[in-house]
Every structure is written in C-alpha cells, then in structure tokens.
Write a protein that holds these residues in place. Structure first.
Motif, short mmCIF file in Angstrom:
data_model
loop_
_atom_site.label_atom_id
_atom_site.label_comp_id
_atom_site.label_asym_id
_atom_site.label_seq_id
_atom_site.Cartn_x
_atom_site.Cartn_y
_atom_site.Cartn_z
N PRO A 18 -22.29 3.00 10.62
CA PRO A 18 -23.18 3.82 11.45
C PRO A 18 -22.88 3.65 12.94
CG PRO A 18 -24.42 2.76 9.73
CD PRO A 18 -23.04 2.17 9.67
N GLY A 19 -22.69 4.75 13.62
CA GLY A 19 -22.45 4.71 15.06
C GLY A 19 -21.05 4.30 15.47
N LYS A 20 -20.17 4.13 14.49
CA LYS A 20 -18.81 3.71 14.79
C LYS A 20 -17.80 4.72 14.27
CE LYS A 20 -19.71 -1.26 14.92
NZ LYS A 20 -19.25 -2.60 14.44
N GLU A 21 -16.59 4.63 14.80
CA GLU A 21 -15.54 5.52 14.34
C GLU A 21 -14.98 5.03 13.01
OE1 GLU A 21 -13.91 7.17 18.64
OE2 GLU A 21 -12.56 6.15 17.27
N ARG A 22 -14.40 5.96 12.28
CA ARG A 22 -13.78 5.61 11.02
C ARG A 22 -12.55 4.75 11.29
NH1 ARG A 22 -12.81 10.66 7.48
NH2 ARG A 22 -11.28 11.11 9.11
N GLU A 23 -12.35 3.74 10.46
CA GLU A 23 -11.22 2.86 10.64
C GLU A 23 -10.49 2.64 9.31
OE1 GLU A 23 -12.08 -1.19 11.66
OE2 GLU A 23 -13.75 -1.35 10.25
N LEU A 24 -9.19 2.43 9.43
CA LEU A 24 -8.37 2.14 8.26
C LEU A 24 -8.64 0.71 7.81
CD1 LEU A 24 -6.02 2.83 6.30
CD2 LEU A 24 -4.48 1.91 8.05
N VAL A 25 -8.89 0.55 6.53
CA VAL A 25 -9.12 -0.77 5.95
C VAL A 25 -7.85 -1.30 5.30
CG1 VAL A 25 -10.46 -2.09 4.28
CG2 VAL A 25 -11.55 -0.25 5.58
N ALA A 26 -7.26 -0.48 4.43
CA ALA A 26 -6.07 -0.91 3.70
C ALA A 26 -5.35 0.31 3.16
CB ALA A 26 -6.43 -1.85 2.56
N ALA A 27 -4.04 0.17 2.96
CA ALA A 27 -3.24 1.27 2.43
C ALA A 27 -2.18 0.71 1.50
CB ALA A 27 -2.59 2.04 3.56
N ILE A 28 -1.77 1.55 0.55
CA ILE A 28 -0.73 1.14 -0.39
C ILE A 28 0.13 2.34 -0.73
CG2 ILE A 28 -2.19 1.53 -2.43
CD1 ILE A 28 -0.82 -0.99 -3.65
N ALA A 29 1.44 2.10 -0.82
CA ALA A 29 2.37 3.17 -1.15
C ALA A 29 2.55 3.27 -2.66
CB ALA A 29 3.71 2.91 -0.48
N SER A 30 2.74 4.49 -3.13
CA SER A 30 2.93 4.68 -4.57
C SER A 30 4.27 4.11 -5.03
CB SER A 30 2.86 6.16 -4.91
OG SER A 30 3.89 6.88 -4.25
N ALA A 31 5.26 4.22 -4.18
CA ALA A 31 6.58 3.70 -4.50
C ALA A 31 6.80 2.36 -3.79
CB ALA A 31 7.65 4.68 -4.06
N GLY A 32 7.08 1.35 -4.57
CA GLY A 32 7.33 0.05 -3.96
C GLY A 32 6.09 -0.81 -3.81
N GLY A 33 4.95 -0.17 -3.61
CA GLY A 33 3.71 -0.91 -3.53
C GLY A 33 3.47 -1.65 -2.23
N SER A 34 4.18 -1.28 -1.17
CA SER A 34 3.94 -1.96 0.10
C SER A 34 2.51 -1.69 0.56
CB SER A 34 4.92 -1.48 1.17
OG SER A 34 4.80 -0.10 1.38
N THR A 35 1.92 -2.70 1.21
CA THR A 35 0.53 -2.62 1.62
C THR A 35 0.37 -2.88 3.11
OG1 THR A 35 0.20 -4.95 1.09
CG2 THR A 35 -0.31 -3.36 -0.64
N ASN A 36 -0.77 -2.45 3.60
CA ASN A 36 -1.11 -2.65 5.01
C ASN A 36 -2.61 -2.87 5.09
OD1 ASN A 36 -0.63 -2.70 7.86
ND2 ASN A 36 -1.46 -0.64 7.99
N TYR A 37 -3.02 -3.83 5.93
CA TYR A 37 -4.43 -4.18 6.04
C TYR A 37 -4.87 -4.22 7.50
CZ TYR A 37 -4.13 -5.80 1.20
OH TYR A 37 -3.94 -5.87 -0.16
N ALA A 38 -6.12 -3.89 7.71
CA ALA A 38 -6.73 -4.13 9.01
C ALA A 38 -6.85 -5.63 9.21
CB ALA A 38 -8.11 -3.48 9.08
N ASP A 39 -6.67 -6.09 10.42
CA ASP A 39 -6.74 -7.53 10.70
C ASP A 39 -8.08 -8.12 10.26
OD1 ASP A 39 -4.86 -7.39 13.83
OD2 ASP A 39 -4.20 -7.53 11.75
N SER A 40 -9.13 -7.34 10.37
CA SER A 40 -10.47 -7.85 10.07
C SER A 40 -10.70 -8.15 8.59
CB SER A 40 -11.53 -6.85 10.56
OG SER A 40 -11.36 -5.61 9.91
N VAL A 41 -9.82 -7.64 7.73
CA VAL A 41 -10.03 -7.85 6.30
C VAL A 41 -8.91 -8.64 5.64
CG1 VAL A 41 -11.31 -5.67 6.19
CG2 VAL A 41 -8.89 -5.71 5.49
N LYS A 42 -7.87 -8.96 6.38
CA LYS A 42 -6.75 -9.71 5.81
C LYS A 42 -7.22 -11.03 5.23
CE LYS A 42 -2.98 -7.83 8.62
NZ LYS A 42 -1.99 -8.12 9.69
N GLY A 43 -6.75 -11.31 4.02
CA GLY A 43 -7.13 -12.54 3.35
C GLY A 43 -8.40 -12.44 2.54
#
Length: 117
Positions: free
Chosen positions: A40-65
């Motif tokens: 609420p009251g904040k902009e949308r932010e990326l949390v995590a992403a994953i590629a269909s090929a290879g499965g590489s992932t990416n995370y927001a620093d705030s949720v890593k681990g």
C-alpha cells in the motif's frame, strides 16, 4: 495467456508461505516468469524472476536468502517459497510472464500476502 496465482494469505511474522502461479493458453517455448509485489502506498517492485530455459534466477536484495523461486516447466507453474516473513512483506503479489522474443508481458490478478507482527 492466463496466469492464476494462489497461496496468499495471513501469516505471522517469522512464518512461511508458498505462492504458485499457473500459466495456461500460451505456446511460447522461451519465457521469463517473475513475481512482483506492491505494498500500500508504494510502487510495484520485482521480487524474483526465473527463466524457462536454464533456470537462471534473480532476486531483490531484500529477499535474498529467504525467498526461493522455482518452476515446473511440465506444469507451466512457477512457485515462490517465502520464509522468515516479516510485516514489510505485506503486499499484493503478482505473477508476470514475459515471452521471448516478443517481450510482451502478461500479468495475473494478484494474491494478497499479509504478515502480522
């Protein structure tokens, strides 16, 4: 393309939830699926992403681990395992699919996650 999220709800601080996003009605062989959240009251932010090929992932620093994104290509489903949740994680979590090579983005309807202190 249809994206249907599930798994949101109310959880106490320190608890866990697993979100699911099932994709259907598409024929792309290569794509990226992501989880975004908007508090609420904040902009949308990326949390995590994953590629269909290879499965590489990416995370927001705030949720890593603490958060883990995974996929089941056979089921066209992506998951977000969220552990050690805190009230700052309270938001609407939405699933996004970006098709390659068109880069057209599709969105789910979102699922509410509420973490109580």
């Amino acid at each position: 393309v249809q994206l249907v999220e599930s798994g949101g709800g109310l959880v106490q601080s320190g608890g866990s939830l697993r979100l699911s996003c099932a994709a259907s009605r598409f024929t792309f062989s290569t794509y990226v699926m992501s989880w975004y959240r908007q508090a609420p009251g904040k902009e949308r932010e990326l949390v995590a992403a994953i590629a269909s090929a290879g499965g590489s992932t990416n995370y927001a620093d705030s949720v890593k681990g603490r958060f883990t994104i995974s996929r089941d290509n056979a089921k066209n489903t992506v998951y977000l395992q969220m552990n050690s949740l805190n009230p700052a994680a309270t938001a609407v979590y939405s699933c996004q699919l970006v098709a390659v090579p068109t880069f057209h983005a599709y969105w789910g309807q979102g699922t509410q996650v509420t973490v109580s202190s």
